[in-house]
Design a protein around this motif. Sequence first.
Motif, PDB file in Angstrom:
ATOM      1  N   GLY A  86      -4.244 -75.937  -8.379  1.00 56.32           N
ATOM      2  CA  GLY A  86      -4.642 -74.613  -8.851  1.00 56.32           C
ATOM      3  C   GLY A  86      -5.373 -74.693 -10.179  1.00 56.32           C
ATOM      4  N   LEU A  87      -4.856 -75.507 -11.085  1.00 53.07           N
ATOM      5  CA  LEU A  87      -5.519 -75.689 -12.379  1.00 53.07           C
ATOM      6  C   LEU A  87      -6.878 -76.353 -12.184  1.00 53.07           C
ATOM      7  CD1 LEU A  87      -5.466 -75.454 -15.432  1.00 53.07           C
ATOM      8  CD2 LEU A  87      -4.149 -77.594 -15.503  1.00 53.07           C
ATOM      9  N   HIS A  88      -6.951 -77.305 -11.270  1.00 53.34           N
ATOM     10  CA  HIS A  88      -8.217 -77.977 -10.981  1.00 53.34           C
ATOM     11  C   HIS A  88      -9.267 -76.978 -10.495  1.00 53.34           C
ATOM     12  CE1 HIS A  88     -11.085 -80.219  -8.422  1.00 53.34           C
ATOM     13  NE2 HIS A  88     -11.033 -81.082  -9.421  1.00 53.34           N
ATOM     14  N   ARG A  89      -8.870 -76.110  -9.568  1.00 54.16           N
ATOM     15  CA  ARG A  89      -9.818 -75.093  -9.067  1.00 54.16           C
ATOM     16  C   ARG A  89     -10.296 -74.197 -10.204  1.00 54.16           C
ATOM     17  NH1 ARG A  89      -6.266 -75.117  -4.875  1.00 54.16           N
ATOM     18  NH2 ARG A  89      -5.124 -73.329  -5.688  1.00 54.16           N
ATOM     19  N   LYS A  90      -9.387 -73.786 -11.048  1.00 55.39           N
ATOM     20  CA  LYS A  90      -9.743 -72.893 -12.151  1.00 55.39           C
ATOM     21  C   LYS A  90     -10.696 -73.585 -13.127  1.00 55.39           C
ATOM     22  CE  LYS A  90      -7.610 -69.715 -15.391  1.00 55.39           C
ATOM     23  NZ  LYS A  90      -7.914 -68.441 -14.790  1.00 55.39           N
ATOM     24  N   VAL A  91     -10.396 -74.824 -13.469  1.00 56.75           N
ATOM     25  CA  VAL A  91     -11.242 -75.571 -14.408  1.00 56.75           C
ATOM     26  C   VAL A  91     -12.588 -75.905 -13.781  1.00 56.75           C
ATOM     27  CG1 VAL A  91     -11.439 -77.784 -15.619  1.00 56.75           C
ATOM     28  CG2 VAL A  91      -9.302 -76.491 -15.728  1.00 56.75           C
TER      29      VAL A  91
END
Length: 105
Positions: A86-91
Amino acid sequence: MTRHFPREEVYGLTTQRRRAPVPVCSNIAEGAARSPSRNFARFLAMANGSLSELDTQTVIAKEPGFVREASAREARINEVSALVSGLHRKVANGPPAQSPNHPIT
């Protein structure tokens, strides 16, 4: 988990399993300290790769019966992987675009 592995696994699966979580944390920390965000995204992808490695090692340890019940560990690995993904998608998608009529303050 590795405490009960056979002695002959001390330099094999035991060592791998004990070291596997370190790159997860290290990649997240290193990526967070870098700019621009695409570098962070790359490090998050590597952290997720390390989580996959950890999950695979858990499955491998179950096959010969080194561990009986690993579902809680697997669930935790999946939970952390989902958070990192999820953090990867956001970043990777970058910051949200600012509307000229509604600037973020």
